[in-house]
Write an enzyme that holds these catalytic residues in place. Structure first.
Site, mmCIF file in Angstrom:
data_model
loop_
_atom_site.group_PDB
_atom_site.id
_atom_site.type_symbol
_atom_site.label_atom_id
_atom_site.label_comp_id
_atom_site.label_asym_id
_atom_site.label_seq_id
_atom_site.Cartn_x
_atom_site.Cartn_y
_atom_site.Cartn_z
ATOM 1 N N HIS A 20 37.277 38.122 36.817
ATOM 2 C CA HIS A 20 37.956 38.957 38.041
ATOM 3 C C HIS A 20 38.581 39.927 37.133
ATOM 4 C CE1 HIS A 20 40.862 40.377 40.563
ATOM 5 N NE2 HIS A 20 42.108 39.802 39.913
ATOM 6 N N ASN A 32 42.022 46.800 40.005
ATOM 7 C CA ASN A 32 41.966 45.495 40.529
ATOM 8 C C ASN A 32 41.546 45.701 42.276
ATOM 9 O OD1 ASN A 32 42.406 43.046 41.589
ATOM 10 N ND2 ASN A 32 44.362 42.549 40.357
ATOM 11 N N CYS A 42 42.598 36.853 44.392
ATOM 12 C CA CYS A 42 41.541 37.373 43.627
ATOM 13 C C CYS A 42 40.422 36.162 43.176
ATOM 14 C CB CYS A 42 42.247 37.641 42.377
ATOM 15 S SG CYS A 42 43.685 38.683 42.586
#
Length: 315
Positions: free
Chosen positions: A241, A271, A113
């Site tokens: 993020h 995500n 990530c």
């Protein structure tokens, strides 16, 4: 040394949209359960004929077009991804081939990530050291391919997509457009977020990640601003993020970026791992939510409990 800057950004998402209602027909969940816990309402899902390098190439082509550059003018390609199934050729080479580049250096960066902000720092360093003059930096992941679609705690999170930036050398004497990176990790907590096994599957210890993000990350994010010589209230934008709205909003508040637009693309994209920051940043630029020259904090965190952040100037 000459600094670097972001000349342009671009993004791409697959056409198929998977809603919370769709997921409720697949696993034991509901729209209320998902939105109250993570804030996600929809996510884009790539088909079996849409590999990661295709997503990456679409975003890269848009960024190059926005910068007014041709693929032949790029001498380094960096692709941040953790969903490359094949080991070779790497994603960067595949993207270069799709775009018809004549012979750039090609490198993949896997920090999950936090991959894009690591890759952006690497591009900045390469330009500053004279190793490259123009770098294509891409974050791309196909999380749907590593999701366990029977696990409601993780499958509701993931989406697919790509975002890209064209990084160029600045003019002599020009203020650097990419600030110093602040990066690190918690290696002993690597088990908290995983993509492991055969076939590989995404899994995480959600509470461990949440506690770490809530307690550690506000201080680290402020330190990234300090390295750029800015106070949080000087920021025009914050792109964290896009993991979970319950992490993003408190972190942005505790950072103290009271005048900044905070990216909340997680609500419609889920995500997307390494794609999440460039995807959300590109959307803010495209929508005019931030203006050319504005200082924006990009801050990646998650997999490996790694983190990397820097303040950039909007293209």
């Amino acid at each position: 040394m000459i600094g670097s800057r972001i000349a342009a950004v671009g993004h791409y998402q697959p056409a198929r949209v998977l809603t919370n209602e769709d997921l409720a027909g697949m696993v034991d969940t509901s729209d209320e359960w998902i939105t109250s816990r993570v804030g996600i309402r929809t996510r884009h899902i790539a088909g079996p004929d849409e590999p990661v390098d295709e997503l990456a190439a679409h975003a890269a082509a848009k960024a190059l077009a926005a910068a007014g550059r041709t693929p032949a003018e790029v001498d380094l390609v960096l692709v941040a991804t953790s969903t490359a199934i094949d080991r070779s050729p790497n994603m960067a080479a595949r993207v270069a081939a799709r775009l018809g580049m004549p012979g750039p250096a090609v490198m993949d960066i896997n920090v999950v990530c936090a991959g894009f902000t690591h890759a952006l720092a690497t591009a900045d360093h390469a330009v500053r050291a004279g190793g490259a003059s123009r770098v294509l930096v891409v974050g791309a992941d196909k999380m749907s391919e590593v999701a366990d679609w029977t696990d409601r705690s993780t499958c509701v999170l993931v989406g697919d997509g790509a975002g890209a930036a064209v990084v160029e050398a600045g003019a002599p004497g020009e203020e650097a457009g990419i600030g110093p990176v602040l990066w690190g990790s918690v290696p002993e907590m690597g088990h908290a977020v995983r993509i492991e096994g055969t076939p590989p599957r995404f899994a995480q210890e959600g509470q461990s990640v949440y506690r770490w993000a809530a307690t550690r990350l506000p201080v680290i994010a402020r330190q990234a601003c300090e390295k750029a010589g800015l106070a949080p209230e000087d920021l025009a934008g914050v792109v964290l993020h896009q993991a979970n709205l319950r992490i993003i909003e408190p972190l942005a508040r505790r950072l103290g970026a009271v005048n900044a637009v905070v990216a909340r693309d997680v609500t419609e994209s889920g995500n997307t791992s390494a794609a999440s920051i460039p995807l959300a940043f590109s959307k803010l630029v495209e929508q005019g939510a931030v203006s050319s020259g504005d200082p924006v904090l990009l801050f990646g965190f998650g997999g490996n409990l790694s983190y990397a952040g820097q303040v950039v100037r909007c293209p």
